[in-house]
Design an enzyme around this catalytic site. Structure first.
Site, PDB file in Angstrom:
ATOM      1  N   TYR A 109       4.980  -3.738   2.304  1.00 45.37           N
ATOM      2  CA  TYR A 109       3.629  -3.788   1.734  1.00 45.37           C
ATOM      3  C   TYR A 109       2.658  -3.132   2.697  1.00 45.37           C
ATOM      4  CZ  TYR A 109      -0.969  -5.561   0.459  1.00 45.37           C
ATOM      5  OH  TYR A 109      -2.298  -5.635   0.125  1.00 45.37           O
ATOM      6  N   GLU A 197      -3.963  -0.038  -1.852  1.00 43.03           N
ATOM      7  CA  GLU A 197      -2.751  -0.840  -1.694  1.00 43.03           C
ATOM      8  C   GLU A 197      -1.529  -0.057  -2.150  1.00 43.03           C
ATOM      9  OE1 GLU A 197      -2.501  -5.331  -2.605  1.00 43.03           O
ATOM     10  OE2 GLU A 197      -1.688  -4.374  -4.404  1.00 43.03           O
TER      11      GLU A 197
END
Length: 386
Positions: A109, A197
């Site tokens: 991530y 993101e």
């Protein structure tokens, strides 16, 4: 302002972040041709919506043929996607992305947001990618590594290298991931994003580091500086009442409750929602009509509030300053005539010309309108109406 995944991938690709090849379609009959143009043995079909939980909802599918792609595309376009983030009403799928599927050895991530406590951007990285970062934070907060950076100097290479090492990457893969972090941070700053993101960032079995998903939000107050970002706005994905509110310079956000709120001032609006909840009610919206509200704007605010079928009562809470109480009273009377109050409207007015306003409302003799002596009385009255 939110953008779709395929738009976020295009932004990343433009700054050199590696992403798999993909095609975007807006009709099921385009799926077979898009599958062939991707040119991969396995293709992933992904709904393009402003909501998460697509995989669990069945709106991310791996396919190995043009016919299979067309079959899933037809289903996704024909049915609203329902997930935890959409609520039971779901969302309409208007676009699909068909992208090259990749073999995944590990998922990571990456994300950039503004840390409001420290008043500076922060790059976050985790070796636990592919799931909601909120889940990771709740279950294992130490798994999220962070690097705060100066908004003008940007993320430094040593910081990116340290983050890559902290999530277990080594050698060429660590270098590739650090380069992606630097580019993502620069993109975040240059485009005035509020969120950038990549989830997941993946390592393939042959050692490639690829971004296979993207989520970007941009600061509405800075959009005027970025024509290329403004062009990505998709009104079909927005709440129509929120779009109407923007046309009249009203700050409106739809919520899940049944008590409509019409307030002047963001702080007062937040306090109003809090006191409604304190007395057992649920706000249906945040609506700040602003200090310089006009009668036309106030009337439109009522149109927006009452267009929500969930609204069973309305609380009007005005502290008259720039927006004088008699102007609001005039707007209330006019709204009652033009829009029609089909639900109880509880009114609390204080400030400039409040006595004139109260007299106007009393003389108007509007059956659905209920006067309140103070904010607590207003909250009690409106909660008792639903």
């Amino acid at each position: 302002m939110k953008v779709q995944e395929y738009q976020g991938r295009a932004l990343m690709e433009a700054v050199g972040i590696p992403v798999p090849a993909g095609q975007v379609i807006d009709a099921p009959e385009q799926a077979a041709d898009a599958f062939r143009r991707v040119g991969a043995e396995t293709v992933v079909v992904k709904a393009q919506v402003h909501a998460g939980g697509r995989g669990k909802a069945g709106y991310v599918k791996l396919v190995k043929s043009a016919d299979e792609a067309a079959q899933h595309a037809k289903r996704m376009f024909a049915n609203r996607m329902v997930s935890k983030q959409t609520g039971p009403q779901g969302v309409q799928v208007r676009k699909l992305m068909l992208a090259q599927a990749v073999d995944i050895a590990h998922e990571y991530y990456l994300g950039v947001v503004v840390d409001r406590a420290r008043r500076t951007p922060v790059m976050m990285a985790s070796a636990e990618g592919g799931v909601e970062i909120e889940e990771v934070a709740a279950r294992n907060p130490d798994a999220i590594k962070k690097a705060w950076f100066h908004p003008h100097l940007g993320l430094q290479r040593f910081q990116a290298a340290a983050l890559a090492a902290a999530i277990g990457l080594k050698g060429d893969q660590a270098k590739a991931a650090a380069n992606i972090m630097l580019k993502l941070a620069r993109l975040f700053i240059e485009k005035d994003a509020s969120l950038a993101e990549i989830n997941p960032l993946v390592q393939t079995p042959d050692g490639q580091i690829l971004a296979i998903d993207a989520k970007f939000n941009f600061d509405d107050n800075a959009i005027f500086r970025h024509d290329d970002v403004a062009e990505l706005f998709d009104p079909a994905e927005e709440n129509p009442n929120e779009l109407r509110a923007k046309e009249f310079n009203l700050s409106y956000i739809a919520l899940d409750g049944n008590i409509g709120c019409l307030v002047n001032g963001a702080g007062l609006a937040m306090s109003t929602m809090d006191i409604i909840k304190l007395h057992g009610g649920e706000p249906a919206n945040f609506l700040d009509v602003g200090g310089g509200v006009t009668p036309e704007g106030a009337i439109e605010a009522f149109r927006i509030l009452l267009a929500d079928e969930n609204v069973k009562a309305v609380l009007v809470n005005i502290f008259g300053g720039i927006a004088k109480c008699d102007v609001i009273a005039e707007a209330l009377i006019q709204a009652a005539k033009e829009v029609g109050f089909k639900v109880p409207v509880v009114v609390r007015l204080e400030g400039t010309n409040v006595e004139i306003a109260r007299k106007m409302l009393k003389e108007a003799n509007i059956p659905q309108l209920k006067a309140a002596t103070d904010l607590t009385d207003a909250a009690r009255q409106v909660c008792a109406c639903v």
